[in-house]
Design an enzyme around this catalytic site. Structure first.
Site, mmCIF file in Angstrom:
data_model
loop_
_atom_site.group_PDB
_atom_site.id
_atom_site.type_symbol
_atom_site.label_atom_id
_atom_site.label_comp_id
_atom_site.label_asym_id
_atom_site.label_seq_id
_atom_site.Cartn_x
_atom_site.Cartn_y
_atom_site.Cartn_z
ATOM 1 N N CYS A 250 0.831 -1.206 0.000
ATOM 2 C CA CYS A 250 0.000 0.000 0.000
ATOM 3 C C CYS A 250 0.869 1.262 0.000
ATOM 4 C CB CYS A 250 -0.910 -0.002 1.222
ATOM 5 S SG CYS A 250 -2.031 1.405 1.238
ATOM 6 N N HIS B 166 3.641 -6.031 -7.340
ATOM 7 C CA HIS B 166 3.126 -4.950 -8.190
ATOM 8 C C HIS B 166 4.360 -4.257 -8.770
ATOM 9 C CE1 HIS B 166 0.188 -1.325 -8.648
ATOM 10 N NE2 HIS B 166 1.085 -1.355 -9.613
#
Length: 377
Positions: free
Chosen positions: A107, A177
């Site tokens: 995040c 990611h």
């Protein structure tokens, strides 16, 4: 095509995972995606804060409620204090709250990185190791996976070190990611990094995440990187049928891709809003929560800006239905409707605790106080 993806005892076929997204991947949205996939794939909850879980925060306890048909049940945890993470994981295992635990180290939002959490945390190698050790130990037979980014920024890349630590501590699989925290969701995801991680940690499955907007993108990522599966986030915003496409693509049926008319899309919109209302126990709250999805569902269709605005301020199912009924519902699926959706900003300064970058090993200054007390991101 591809081998089944193993997450501990769970075979995920096709190897497709719904990424946790704050305020999006609640039980109603997971239900829609799972229906379109025919129950295939893995669907992960919104981010759950370990402190809030241990304290049995009311909102958090609702976020971890799974539909009876959800198997395996996947919870994503966020934490920065090894002891609190350990308590949360043991609670999940002992109370049978889930079948799989994913840890969030990806995040990039400031309220998370400011505390040293999310994508800031893997920079502190010893802290990452301590958290993973507590989680894997506390989980018992439950598989523990992790999701991360390449690093904080181009000068502080962490994913290869983090991958090696994860293998050493018994993590079952890693999702990467292909962006840094500084990139947020901007620019283009670096799929080469996913390929490098796969080469670096051949012992466990590596999942690729970033810029999968269509089933073809997913196949291309697997082909180009050698990754063991894909994690889909923003690509399914307003497109829960993407999971039907992904199943078809991985099963070699690219001719079966979903191309819903606006009438079919409107039907999904109403069902999504209704499911939210049932989940929240209040129709109006459900429709209000649904508002953020309106633009994503309608992307590419010929719908005037005034009508888009009107649909985005509805507060009852009747109002939503009435507005949708005024549209030209016979519109076919528009060309070019598959592209980027959701946040796209990039090159942000990453907000970090004071002195965070001085030493990649020292974890002084991180304590239980750094734990967020609210779930859902």
């Amino acid at each position: 095509m591809t081998h089944p993806l193993s997450i501990g005892p769970h075979a995920v076929t096709p190897p497709v995972v719904l990424a946790p997204m704050a305020g999006i991947t609640n039980a109603p949205f997971r239900t829609l995606c799972r229906e379109f996939s025919g129950g295939k794939g893995l669907f992960v909850s919104e981010m759950i804060t370990t402190r809030a879980l241990v304290e049995r925060n009311e909102k958090t306890m609702q976020l971890i409620r799974f539909d009876a048909s959800e198997r395996p049940r996947s919870i994503q945890l966020y934490g920065v204090d090894p002891a609190t993470v350990g308590k949360a994981v043991r609670m999940i295992a002992e109370e049978d709250l889930a079948d799989h635990i994913d840890l969030n180290f990806g995040c990039p939002v400031p309220k998370v990185t400011r505390k040293g959490g999310g994508s800031a945390l893997p920079y502190k190698r010893n802290l990452l190791r301590a958290i993973l050790r507590e989680a894997v130990t506390g989980a018992g037979d439950l598989p523990v996976t992790m999701k991360m980014r390449k690093g904080i920024d181009d000068d502080h890349i962490t994913y290869l070190d983090a991958g090696r630590i994860a293998v050493e501590e018994g993590v079952t699989a890693i999702a990467l990611h292909g962006r840094t925290a500084a990139q947020h969701y901007g620019g283009t995801a670096d799929w080469d990094a996913i390929a490098r991680l796969k080469e670096h940690v051949p012992e466990i499955p590596v999942l690729g995440n970033g810029d999968i907007w269509s089933a073809e993108d997913a196949l291309r990522m697997v082909r180009e990187t050698g990754c063991d599966g894909v994690v889909v986030g923003r690509g399914c915003l307003g497109r829960p049928w993407l999971f039907a496409d992904l199943v078809a693509a991985f099963e070699g049926r690219l001719e079966d891709l979903a191309r819903p008319s606006l009438r079919e899309v409107a039907g999904v919109m109403v069902r999504h809003a209704r499911l939210l209302g049932e989940w929240l126990g209040d129709e109006s709250k459900g429709v209000i929560d649904f508002r953020k999805h309106v633009a994503w569902y309608l992307k590419g269709f010929a719908v005037g800006s005034e009508m888009r605005k009107r649909l985005a301020i509805t507060s009852s199912l009747q109002e939503l239905r009435a507005g949708l009924d005024e549209l030209d519902l016979d519109q076919a699926w528009p060309l070019g409707a598959d592209g980027p959706r959701g946040r796209t900003s990039g090159n942000n300064r990453v907000v970090l605790p004071d002195g965070w970058l001085k030493d990649p090993y020292d974890c002084a200054g991180v304590s239980e106080d750094a734990e967020l007390d609210t779930s859902g991101g």
